[in-house]
Design an enzyme around this catalytic site. Structure first.
Site, mmCIF file in Angstrom:
data_model
loop_
_atom_site.group_PDB
_atom_site.id
_atom_site.type_symbol
_atom_site.label_atom_id
_atom_site.label_comp_id
_atom_site.label_asym_id
_atom_site.label_seq_id
_atom_site.Cartn_x
_atom_site.Cartn_y
_atom_site.Cartn_z
ATOM 1 N N THR A 167 111.913 100.826 8.870
ATOM 2 C CA THR A 167 110.823 101.349 9.687
ATOM 3 C C THR A 167 111.328 102.562 10.458
ATOM 4 O OG1 THR A 167 111.225 100.177 11.776
ATOM 5 C CG2 THR A 167 110.159 98.934 10.011
ATOM 6 N N CYS A 168 110.457 103.094 11.323
ATOM 7 C CA CYS A 168 110.847 104.287 12.071
ATOM 8 C C CYS A 168 111.928 103.998 13.102
ATOM 9 C CB CYS A 168 109.634 104.910 12.756
ATOM 10 S SG CYS A 168 108.815 103.785 13.915
ATOM 11 N N GLN A 214 104.831 96.853 7.307
ATOM 12 C CA GLN A 214 106.147 97.312 6.843
ATOM 13 C C GLN A 214 106.947 96.164 6.233
ATOM 14 O OE1 GLN A 214 107.062 98.935 10.679
ATOM 15 N NE2 GLN A 214 106.631 101.035 10.063
ATOM 16 N N GLY A 257 100.869 108.074 9.173
ATOM 17 C CA GLY A 257 99.874 109.140 9.233
ATOM 18 C C GLY A 257 98.471 108.585 9.347
#
Length: 462
Positions: free
Chosen positions: A49-50, A120, A194
């Site tokens: 993940t981020c 995710q 996004g």
């Protein structure tokens, strides 16, 4: 076989380290293949993940598997092993399951309670399954984790603090620009993040959304979603027109997953030169590694809100009561999961006992045939049914009870007693080995790669 977790997240490492160890969609299958090539790893799943990278592996030996996974991550990131060790955490067996359940619930997220981590984890499992890297153990673990996450979000208010990292970043943007209603926003990247950014911007009243992506077709799909589902005018723009699009925007959200900087200093210079008025440009860089060149933050009239900034944001927490309620659910579901695993472990022993009984019945019926060759078939069938009924009734209570007892802590000892009492051979039906006693092990080794590399200088407990 037990689950080994090796991870690095926003809780254990700065963004600069997370950037180096980031695993892209292209990297994931390659690393998974390398893990499966190990003689100690039978299943593997990578959650990327981020703000976290976590490897879940089903292993037959703690130390060798930990060493091999550590070497793979070292080679992938380019970080020296001592540096990687300093920021890594390790969980084993039930501790690994508990951690994944907490992650799925949003308890371990940068923004406590955010829901995107569920998708995710789902994507990580799907990728592992498609690669035939997920067997029964990871399938059950991942599916249970997803159920835990859904239950936490439906039964608690843990997500009230903020829907995601995107919402917190946009809140910071409002501090600079004021309300986002009526403004033009640019979303760079057409993936899951996004899509979340588009939804958040639409809720915030954005007048127009520009979507930029390397693949124009994906940008068009997201722009169409913005218009049809959220009612906001949106336009898809080619990547080579990025500077032009930024010139028209007040706020930019970047989330590409690219390896290097996508928004360069030159891009922002051109955008500022083409801007009309003196309004500040706010860039929310949610990429990992960063999408925006470091130097951009030094430009006058530009505010960059990155993951490092968000790590320090006080609004990333959830209410104490909701967090406590979520942790209670995680503990409850962990107990159910472990009970199910213990019951599954005793099943081969029960199967072996029933097979042994069936073999004894068949042997005695053959012996009866040799002693009474003139026995009528109807009479023989009745004798066979009677004998089988007697055996089934004798075995019913102990087999049902041993499954019930197996679901309790230490329940594996009952299966062992059953094997000993009936002299069941290990090969008759492969009984799953009892879970490794890890209380002492974790005290010495958990969160410490140096356990697998005695020559290294230091370890770390996260």
């Amino acid at each position: 076989m037990s689950v080994l977790l090796v991870g690095i997240s926003h809780r254990s490492a700065p963004v600069s380290v997370l950037e180096k160890i980031a695993i892209t969609e292209t990297d994931r299958p390659k690393l998974t293949d390398k893990m499966l090539a190990s003689s100690h790893v039978s299943e593997a799943m990578i959650v990327s993940t981020c703000n976290r990278i976590e490897v879940y592996a089903v292993v037959d030996a703690f130390h060798p598997a930990l060493g091999e996974i550590g070497e793979l991550l070292t080679k992938h990131s380019g970080l020296p092993l001592p540096e990687l060790t300093k920021h890594a955490y390790v969980r084993y067996a039930e501790a690994a399951a508990e951690h994944l359940f907490a992650v799925a619930s949003g308890l371990d997220s940068m923004v406590v309670g955010e829901q995107q981590v569920l998708s995710q984890i789902r994507a990580a499992y799907a990728a592992s399954d498609a690669q035939q890297a997920a067997g029964r153990t990871l399938h059950e673990l991942a599916q249970h984790a997803l159920r835990v996450g859904k239950r936490v979000h439906s039964e608690t208010g843990i997500d009230r603090a903020g829907a995601s990292v995107v919402s917190v970043a946009l809140d910071r943007a409002r501090m600079v620009l004021g309300p986002l209603a009526g403004r033009t926003a640019l979303v760079l990247g057409a993936g899951a993040m996004g899509g979340l950014a588009v939804a958040q911007l639409a809720r915030g009243g954005a007048a127009q959304i520009l979507v930029v992506n390397r693949t124009l077709e994906k940008a068009q799909r997201l722009a169409n979603t913005a218009t049809t589902m959220h009612g906001v005018p949106a336009e898809a723009i080619e990547m080579d027109r990025l500077a032009e699009a930024m010139a028209a925007a007040d706020v930019v959200v970047t989330c590409t997953g690219a390896v290097g900087a996508v928004v360069t200093l030159a891009d922002v210079h051109r955008a500022l030169a083409a801007k009309t008025g003196s309004e500040e440009l706010v860039i929310c860089d949610l990429g990992l590694p960063r999408d925006v060149d470091h130097a951009v933050a030094g430009l006058p009239g530009v505010t960059v809100i990155d993951m490092e900034t968000l790590q320090r944001d006080p609004s990333a927490g959830a209410a104490a009561d909701d967090t406590a309620a979520a942790r209670t659910i995680v503990a409850d579901e962990l107990a159910k999961y472990l009970a199910g695993q213990r019951m599954a472990e005793v099943t081969p022993t029960v199967a072996a006992l029933r097979q042994m009984a069936a073999d004894v019945v068949e042997a005695e019926l053959l012996r009866l045939d040799s002693r009474l060759p003139g026995l009528e078939s109807t009479e023989r069938d009745e004798v066979a049914r009677t004998v089988r009924r007697v055996v089934d009734k004798l075995l019913h209570a102990p087999t049902v009870r041993v499954k019930q007892l197996a679901s309790t802590p230490g329940g594996d000892s009952y299966a062992e007693a059953l094997r000993e009492l009936f002299e069941l051979k290990p090969g008759a039906a492969q009984a799953v080995a009892a879970p490794m006693e890890i209380s002492a092990l974790q005290g010495e080794l958990a969160d410490d790669f140096t356990a697998a590399h005695p020559g290294d200088e230091q370890g770390h407990t996260a």
